[in-house]
Scaffold this motif. Sequence first.
Motif, PDB file in Angstrom:
ATOM      1  N   ASP A 160       0.841  -1.191   0.000  1.00 30.28           N
ATOM      2  CA  ASP A 160       0.000   0.000   0.000  1.00 30.28           C
ATOM      3  C   ASP A 160       0.883   1.250   0.000  1.00 30.28           C
ATOM      4  N   LEU A 161       0.449   2.257  -0.733  1.00 33.12           N
ATOM      5  CA  LEU A 161       1.196   3.509  -0.828  1.00 33.12           C
ATOM      6  C   LEU A 161       1.230   4.244   0.503  1.00 33.12           C
ATOM      7  N   ASN A 162       2.235   5.115   0.658  1.00 30.99           N
ATOM      8  CA  ASN A 162       2.337   5.908   1.885  1.00 30.99           C
ATOM      9  C   ASN A 162       1.248   6.965   1.982  1.00 30.99           C
ATOM     10  N   ASP A 163       0.760   7.406   0.836  1.00 33.66           N
ATOM     11  CA  ASP A 163      -0.287   8.430   0.794  1.00 33.66           C
ATOM     12  C   ASP A 163      -1.569   7.879   1.417  1.00 33.66           C
ATOM     13  N   ARG A 164      -1.996   8.439   2.533  1.00 36.94           N
ATOM     14  CA  ARG A 164      -3.121   7.885   3.288  1.00 36.94           C
ATOM     15  C   ARG A 164      -4.484   8.245   2.680  1.00 36.94           C
ATOM     16  N   HIS A 165      -4.471   9.037   1.595  1.00 37.35           N
ATOM     17  CA  HIS A 165      -5.719   9.414   0.945  1.00 37.35           C
ATOM     18  C   HIS A 165      -5.887   8.747  -0.419  1.00 37.35           C
ATOM     19  N   ALA A 166      -4.812   8.157  -0.961  1.00 35.13           N
ATOM     20  CA  ALA A 166      -4.817   7.681  -2.348  1.00 35.13           C
ATOM     21  C   ALA A 166      -5.825   6.558  -2.574  1.00 35.13           C
ATOM     22  N   GLN A 169      -9.483   7.839  -2.613  1.00 35.10           N
ATOM     23  CA  GLN A 169      -9.731   8.647  -3.805  1.00 35.10           C
ATOM     24  C   GLN A 169      -9.893   7.768  -5.038  1.00 35.10           C
ATOM     25  N   CYS A 187     -10.811   1.658   5.315  1.00 33.53           N
ATOM     26  CA  CYS A 187     -10.580   3.061   5.681  1.00 33.53           C
ATOM     27  C   CYS A 187     -11.275   3.390   6.999  1.00 33.53           C
ATOM     28  N   GLU A 194     -12.470  12.965   6.775  1.00 34.01           N
ATOM     29  CA  GLU A 194     -11.747  12.454   5.612  1.00 34.01           C
ATOM     30  C   GLU A 194     -11.577  10.938   5.730  1.00 34.01           C
ATOM     31  N   ASP A 197      -6.697   5.802   4.774  1.00 35.96           N
ATOM     32  CA  ASP A 197      -6.302   4.430   4.463  1.00 35.96           C
ATOM     33  C   ASP A 197      -5.668   3.795   5.706  1.00 35.96           C
ATOM     34  N   ALA A 200      -1.813   2.247   4.966  1.00 33.35           N
ATOM     35  CA  ALA A 200      -0.841   3.033   4.199  1.00 33.35           C
ATOM     36  C   ALA A 200       0.596   2.703   4.611  1.00 33.35           C
TER      37      ALA A 200
END
Length: 645
Positions: A160-166, A169, A187, A194, A197, A200
């Motif tokens: 999983d990406l570090n971006d906690r919103h990706a 979205q 989530c 908001e 994730d 993340a």
Amino acid sequence: MIDRLTIEKIKDAANIVDVVGEFVTLRKAGANYKGLCPFHNEKTPSFIVSPSRGTCHCFGCGKGGNSISFIMEHEQMTYPEALRWLANKYHIEIHERELSDDEKREQSERESMFIVNEWAAKYFEEILHGDGDMASIGMQYFRSRGFRDDIIRKFQLGFDLNDRHALAQTALKKGYKADYLLKTGICYQNDRGELIDRYAGRVIFPWIGISGKVVGFGGRKLDAATKGVQQKYVNSPDSDIYHKDHELYGIYQAKKTIAKEDRVYMVEGYTDVISMHQCGIENVVANSGTALSVHQIHTLHRFTSNITLLYDGDAAGIHAALRGTDMLLAEGMNLKVLLLPEGEDPDSFARKHTAIDFRKYIEENQTDFIQFKTDLLLKNQRDPLKRSEAINSIVQSIAVVQNQILRDTYLHDCAQRIGINEGTLINQMNRYIREKKEGRSSDTGVRREEIVSTPKINLQNSSVSSGGVSTIEKMLIQMIIRYGEMVVFRNIEDEEGNVYNLTVAQFIHYNMATDGLQFSSELYNRILSEAVEHCTDADFKAENYFIHHEDINISQIATMMSEDLIQLAESQQMRVDEESIRNRTLHLILDFRMDYLDERLKMLQAQIASSANNAELTMKLMAEYKDASQLRNAIAKQLGSNILL
């Protein structure tokens, strides 16, 4: 909507032994197969699968049916969902129109959660196998564990990406609802509302349920990020589709090998399972550091009664080996324990050994649990009080063993090893057994209300019939299901002089309709009505039609009625010829009328007793009672009885 032709194709392709065998270990028993019922807890197999009929049936709880109804019941699926499951298994293509937005919204919440989980699993996989820098970071972790590409794919591992919103979205852009991202636990919402994730920056271990669906996820911080981190792993929270104490990591990948080898190895963590698979040992699952639950044991017991606990030999491993073991013994599991050499766990040991060497080590070093506990608790123990507590703990474990011979053997060996009179141990064990039966256990804290027994279910009080179904009604409906299409009444003349040949179902319907009678169960009335409706269809076979009925309740009734609950000697079995079936049906119709009149007479007696102050009504009721009595006596005479009122 699935068209009728495709449904028939699915039904023809579905092999009941093959389908049930996905979930239950089956062994040949004459012309049939036998296994432990997947619908209730049992230690003696009573679940019968009949290849010739295409049915399964449990003589303990009464559940069963055909391939479709089995999948519906076992996997909690709807009829269309079960058809799709079987179509996928047998590679049958289903052509369906695209669902509208309204129809998508009407899909069950549970199925929607599974869909979101499946998407998330693919999302994590695609990131791991992508070309970006983050992908290489995730893959580097799995490479450091020595995992091959085929094993990574087999367990659907991801990153999983570090971006906690990706993730949120991306999911929302693809049309997945925020509600299901929250309900699955993928989530959570922060104070600003908001979607965040949960996983993340972590490598992902999907939890795949026994049917192959993704039920949840485990996310692990990378090694470089774990320093000073208390929560190295994050798991899905409990939801409608995921309960951690119900699931076993690796069960989907392991179930066939567990059944084949008749043994399961229990380890603690994800990497233990994966490394052992890569080593070549596939009958392995993990409970991920939690104590075993009854649900998990029942899942394993469907496939095998033999379990070996594999843990490392440190204090944590010893503690893990002791958790839940009495429960395993009480559930009838043949339990063995193996503590690996110091500094080793199943993950590291599997990476250093071949499957042959690993299995050989297990065979040579595993011990039964009682011996393990005796060696562990009494080793170099001199303190009399602590020694007494240890012996009590060992005897308590022996007391929960169901097999009396095995229990006596354990006690004898224990007495020899610790130098205590066997009679003393027997008395103490019997005390524990008595306390358990009485619903108390001063040493374990078990309360009566916590001891749950599995009730036996029969047709009269199950969900497939209404209360008050009589034995005669069951026997009549069994005749309709087994022989409903057989023409056994010939040259029957009606009131207008018309002559007919009638099937069993038509004759029963004609007789009941003449007197305005019905079965007390609406499902029974439906079966009779449909049997009469289809009697004139070419190649109609009542038993096959009802066993494979799309209504799971009717299918279950038909499956039960198709089985001989009591195996009679050949000389005592009813002949299946026209005369025998005709005589049997006639007798049952008379019995049915007799039962009806008995109930009518009881009701009239009560009405007469309550009408003492109304002479006119009393006289009317008494006249009706007299007519009913005479009719009952006439039927009794036909049945060869001399009952008179």
